[in-house]
Design a protein around this motif. Sequence first.
Motif, PDB file in Angstrom:
ATOM      1  N   LYS A  33       0.820  -1.209   0.000  1.00 37.33           N
ATOM      2  CA  LYS A  33       0.000   0.000   0.000  1.00 37.33           C
ATOM      3  C   LYS A  33       0.856   1.262   0.000  1.00 37.33           C
ATOM      4  O   LYS A  33       0.559   2.222  -0.688  1.00 37.33           O
ATOM      5  CB  LYS A  33      -0.891   0.018   1.266  1.00 37.33           C
ATOM      6  CG  LYS A  33      -2.269  -0.529   1.027  1.00 37.33           C
ATOM      7  CD  LYS A  33      -3.311   0.561   1.187  1.00 37.33           C
ATOM      8  CE  LYS A  33      -4.489   0.389   0.252  1.00 37.33           C
ATOM      9  NZ  LYS A  33      -5.116  -0.917   0.311  1.00 37.33           N
ATOM     10  N   LYS A  34       1.923   1.230   0.803  1.00 39.66           N
ATOM     11  CA  LYS A  34       2.693   2.446   1.034  1.00 39.66           C
ATOM     12  C   LYS A  34       3.839   2.663   0.049  1.00 39.66           C
ATOM     13  O   LYS A  34       4.479   3.700   0.065  1.00 39.66           O
ATOM     14  CB  LYS A  34       3.260   2.438   2.461  1.00 39.66           C
ATOM     15  CG  LYS A  34       2.191   2.538   3.529  1.00 39.66           C
ATOM     16  CD  LYS A  34       1.713   3.975   3.684  1.00 39.66           C
ATOM     17  CE  LYS A  34       0.447   4.027   4.529  1.00 39.66           C
ATOM     18  NZ  LYS A  34      -0.317   5.240   4.348  1.00 39.66           N
ATOM     19  N   THR A  35       4.157   1.644  -0.735  1.00 43.12           N
ATOM     20  CA  THR A  35       5.231   1.816  -1.715  1.00 43.12           C
ATOM     21  C   THR A  35       4.732   1.384  -3.092  1.00 43.12           C
ATOM     22  O   THR A  35       3.629   0.874  -3.235  1.00 43.12           O
ATOM     23  CB  THR A  35       6.468   0.969  -1.373  1.00 43.12           C
ATOM     24  OG1 THR A  35       6.144  -0.389  -1.610  1.00 43.12           O
ATOM     25  CG2 THR A  35       6.912   1.163   0.051  1.00 43.12           C
ATOM     26  N   ASN A  36       5.592   1.590  -4.070  1.00 40.05           N
ATOM     27  CA  ASN A  36       5.241   1.211  -5.428  1.00 40.05           C
ATOM     28  C   ASN A  36       5.747  -0.182  -5.786  1.00 40.05           C
ATOM     29  O   ASN A  36       5.885  -0.513  -6.946  1.00 40.05           O
ATOM     30  CB  ASN A  36       5.840   2.205  -6.408  1.00 40.05           C
ATOM     31  CG  ASN A  36       5.074   3.491  -6.388  1.00 40.05           C
ATOM     32  OD1 ASN A  36       3.854   3.464  -6.450  1.00 40.05           O
ATOM     33  ND2 ASN A  36       5.770   4.602  -6.273  1.00 40.05           N
ATOM     34  N   LEU A  37       6.044  -0.964  -4.764  1.00 38.71           N
ATOM     35  CA  LEU A  37       6.634  -2.278  -4.986  1.00 38.71           C
ATOM     36  C   LEU A  37       5.851  -3.089  -6.012  1.00 38.71           C
ATOM     37  O   LEU A  37       6.417  -3.638  -6.954  1.00 38.71           O
ATOM     38  CB  LEU A  37       6.694  -3.021  -3.650  1.00 38.71           C
ATOM     39  CG  LEU A  37       7.562  -4.256  -3.601  1.00 38.71           C
ATOM     40  CD1 LEU A  37       8.983  -3.915  -3.994  1.00 38.71           C
ATOM     41  CD2 LEU A  37       7.547  -4.849  -2.203  1.00 38.71           C
ATOM     42  N   ARG A  72       5.717  -5.525 -11.266  1.00 42.75           N
ATOM     43  CA  ARG A  72       5.007  -6.023 -12.438  1.00 42.75           C
ATOM     44  C   ARG A  72       5.519  -5.361 -13.708  1.00 42.75           C
ATOM     45  O   ARG A  72       5.734  -6.024 -14.726  1.00 42.75           O
ATOM     46  CB  ARG A  72       3.502  -5.786 -12.274  1.00 42.75           C
ATOM     47  CG  ARG A  72       2.877  -6.821 -11.337  1.00 42.75           C
ATOM     48  CD  ARG A  72       1.555  -6.352 -10.774  1.00 42.75           C
ATOM     49  NE  ARG A  72       0.578  -6.087 -11.793  1.00 42.75           N
ATOM     50  CZ  ARG A  72      -0.257  -5.044 -11.765  1.00 42.75           C
ATOM     51  NH1 ARG A  72      -0.188  -4.186 -10.766  1.00 42.75           N
ATOM     52  NH2 ARG A  72      -1.136  -4.876 -12.706  1.00 42.75           N
ATOM     53  N   ALA A  73       5.752  -4.054 -13.638  1.00 40.99           N
ATOM     54  CA  ALA A  73       6.231  -3.346 -14.828  1.00 40.99           C
ATOM     55  C   ALA A  73       7.548  -3.939 -15.309  1.00 40.99           C
ATOM     56  O   ALA A  73       7.731  -4.192 -16.501  1.00 40.99           O
ATOM     57  CB  ALA A  73       6.397  -1.861 -14.520  1.00 40.99           C
ATOM     58  N   LEU A 107       3.576  -2.182  -8.340  1.00 41.56           N
ATOM     59  CA  LEU A 107       3.568  -1.606  -9.690  1.00 41.56           C
ATOM     60  C   LEU A 107       4.915  -1.804 -10.373  1.00 41.56           C
ATOM     61  O   LEU A 107       4.989  -2.260 -11.518  1.00 41.56           O
ATOM     62  CB  LEU A 107       3.229  -0.117  -9.606  1.00 41.56           C
ATOM     63  CG  LEU A 107       3.195   0.658 -10.918  1.00 41.56           C
ATOM     64  CD1 LEU A 107       2.029   0.179 -11.778  1.00 41.56           C
ATOM     65  CD2 LEU A 107       3.096   2.151 -10.680  1.00 41.56           C
ATOM     66  N   TYR A 108       5.986  -1.482  -9.678  1.00 38.32           N
ATOM     67  CA  TYR A 108       7.322  -1.595 -10.264  1.00 38.32           C
ATOM     68  C   TYR A 108       7.646  -3.044 -10.601  1.00 38.32           C
ATOM     69  O   TYR A 108       8.187  -3.339 -11.655  1.00 38.32           O
ATOM     70  CB  TYR A 108       8.379  -1.045  -9.302  1.00 38.32           C
ATOM     71  CG  TYR A 108       8.441   0.463  -9.202  1.00 38.32           C
ATOM     72  CD1 TYR A 108       7.406   1.234  -9.678  1.00 38.32           C
ATOM     73  CD2 TYR A 108       9.530   1.102  -8.645  1.00 38.32           C
ATOM     74  CE1 TYR A 108       7.450   2.617  -9.584  1.00 38.32           C
ATOM     75  CE2 TYR A 108       9.594   2.482  -8.548  1.00 38.32           C
ATOM     76  CZ  TYR A 108       8.542   3.238  -9.012  1.00 38.32           C
ATOM     77  OH  TYR A 108       8.593   4.590  -8.918  1.00 38.32           O
TER      78      TYR A 108
END
Lengths: 367, 383
Positions: free
Chosen positions: A214-218, A223-224, A220-221
């Motif tokens: 929730k608090k980081t972009n872990l 998967r990207a 999203l990154y």
Amino acid sequence: MTKKNEKAGNDLMKHIKPVIRHRLFIPIVFLIFLLLINIFIKPGFLKIGLGKDINGNPVLIGNIINILNNSTELVILAIGMSFVTACSRGQDISVGSTIAIVGGVVMRVLCGNETQPTELKAPVIVAFILGCLAGMLCGAFNGILVSRFNIQPMVATLILFTAGRSLGSMAMGGLKPKAVASFSYYGNFFPGFPIPTPILITAAVIIITCIAMKKTNLGLYTRAVGINDKSSRLNGIEPSRIKFMSYVIMGLCVGIAGFIQASRVQTVNPYTIVPGIEMDAILAVALGGNSLGGGSLNLPGSIVGAYTIQTLTSMLTTLNVNTNAIPVFKAVIIIVLVAIQTPAVKRLFGRKTQAAKPALGGGKESA
Amino acid sequence: MKNLKIPAKPTQQLSNCSIAVQQMVAIARAVDMECKILILDEPTSSLDEQEVARLFGLMRDLKERGVGIIFVTHFLDQMYEICDKVTILRGGELVGEYQVSEIPRVELVAKMMGKELGDLAAIHNEAKGIKDENKEPVIEAEGLSSVSGIKPFNFKAYKGEVTGFAGLLGSGRSECVRAIFGADRVTKGKLRIKGEEVAVTSPIKAMKKGIGYLSEDRKRDGIIGDLSVRENIILALQAMRGFFRPFTKAQAEAFADEYVKMLGIKTASLDTPVNSLSGGNQQKVILARWLLTHPEYLILDEPTRGIDIGTKVEIQKLVLKLASEGMSITFISSEIEEMLRTCSRLIVMRDLYVVGELEGEDMTQDKIMYTIAGVSDQNDKEE
């Protein structure tokens, strides 16, 4: 008894309905299916009772509790493995061996150079932190090989897979020490508290993971990078950094799992500790509907997958299947389970699945 | 086999040899099969001049022996040096077959671009961005070159101006802008952003300095296929914002919604995976991604390739509008008309060199083609 089964089944069905098209559908259905079989073989399967352990402390007992307790390591590893799989498009096969290293470090810190120390040589928290650091160091090693040198994950982690158990033994100075009973609280029960500690640790790990997501972009990154690392770089993400990080996270998970494992029996045999757990962890990820080719990150799926595998193992044990034959049964069931999730089979059986749905609905009406 | 004069021992490990030797060995293998026709597909793209000369020697040798050679290349000079006959293809269609000695360079270029010489469709001078020499350039590259092999080039981009890189495919247009964006490792030269010298070693650094780059190959370098439209749109801004500061779902939704409406992206929902959209809409998603970062200098590399006419015009209009609002834009396209319509200054490239710069009155199709072909013309800055 049949009525009872049906009722339980339908209650659970209601929970599934909103997620019937969800990725989690198949893993959860299979888990429930396994639980139902278990109830069938052993009517008291779901019963949770309050018993007393040898020291007279109240403890929760029951099959479900056992499954939740025993799957702790697997669940934690499956979370780490999900990250590794999603962004590096490969798996870490060194986790079992790294647990041996972590176990070795933890025992060495707690027991020093003695085989039967009468007290702990260091606070447990120190052992825990050093164990986690050892795990993260191994993860960092794998991570550098994968992210900087572009070695295939399985080849890179093959190094620690081969060397890890010996390193674990070396960490203990070749001894096989046994720590005093107070160290066992973390892998069993705290005196007076009825819930097994590993279950609490699992819950804590899951909650921390949720917060991190929730608090980081872990998410999203990860998967990207797993889907298209070239494109990710052009969008300002450093793919090598994310890959490296995923292996360090995996290492941290291994550290926690190794600590619990060591605490369960207060001793570590690096050559036999958690045999084949790396494959179970990879399977949990696959069962959870994550593509082993990377790019998808379904953490709840992996967690459900881990519980499914543990349920399967415990079921086979209840059925008195020979311990040596368990892997064969596991393999067969897993092949079926993974196969029905492949797009090819889904297309092939598309009609059959649709035909099966009204049958389920019919069953519901009759209840 | 040594009568092909390959400078290597038969026992040598091939991977230790230079690429030229490797090429020659591959040719030797072909010759060994006593082939009648040899097809060489871009054999010179990774060779230096000496190696090319050696390869050409070998090719002439084979020609003497009666071997027919089909030579595929994007280097015009080489084509003129070695070939007798040329077949021109454009956009998957056969344009024609010509004797090399009979077709002047300019005509060749014109044929490749699908333009007749002297075909001067009236180019209207819409409100094009005009460069303002008095102001400091937004981007200033000096002798920049990168690992991709482009030769050092100078380049300036001013506020509110649309610049273009013209040239044939493979002439190094994308490589130039990739060097500016830090996508390829820069080996030489300086880059100043608003007068401040910076070392752009990675795209994220360029992004933080206000540069945006819409890449040439949408499928490979642009979209992240399985991610949703929303995630694709916010990705670049999110990367700039940092790892520990994710947007809430509502924020991301608002951003995505705004740009989906502004650019008219047709998508079933914001959660639709981007690879299920049409090419034009995918391109708009990436455009939205970069507009969301509010860059001061935006590089658009072939933004209109493979998308429908309507979207093309929309994108061109948008480019002009953004420039009029003060953004500096570099627009790269294989369609000269499109560049003439949008750009106020053109950098012309041939064979990895910047060979000229055209602006104002000089910007005509003829001029561009002459410059690309390298035929001396009054205002050419031929080296």
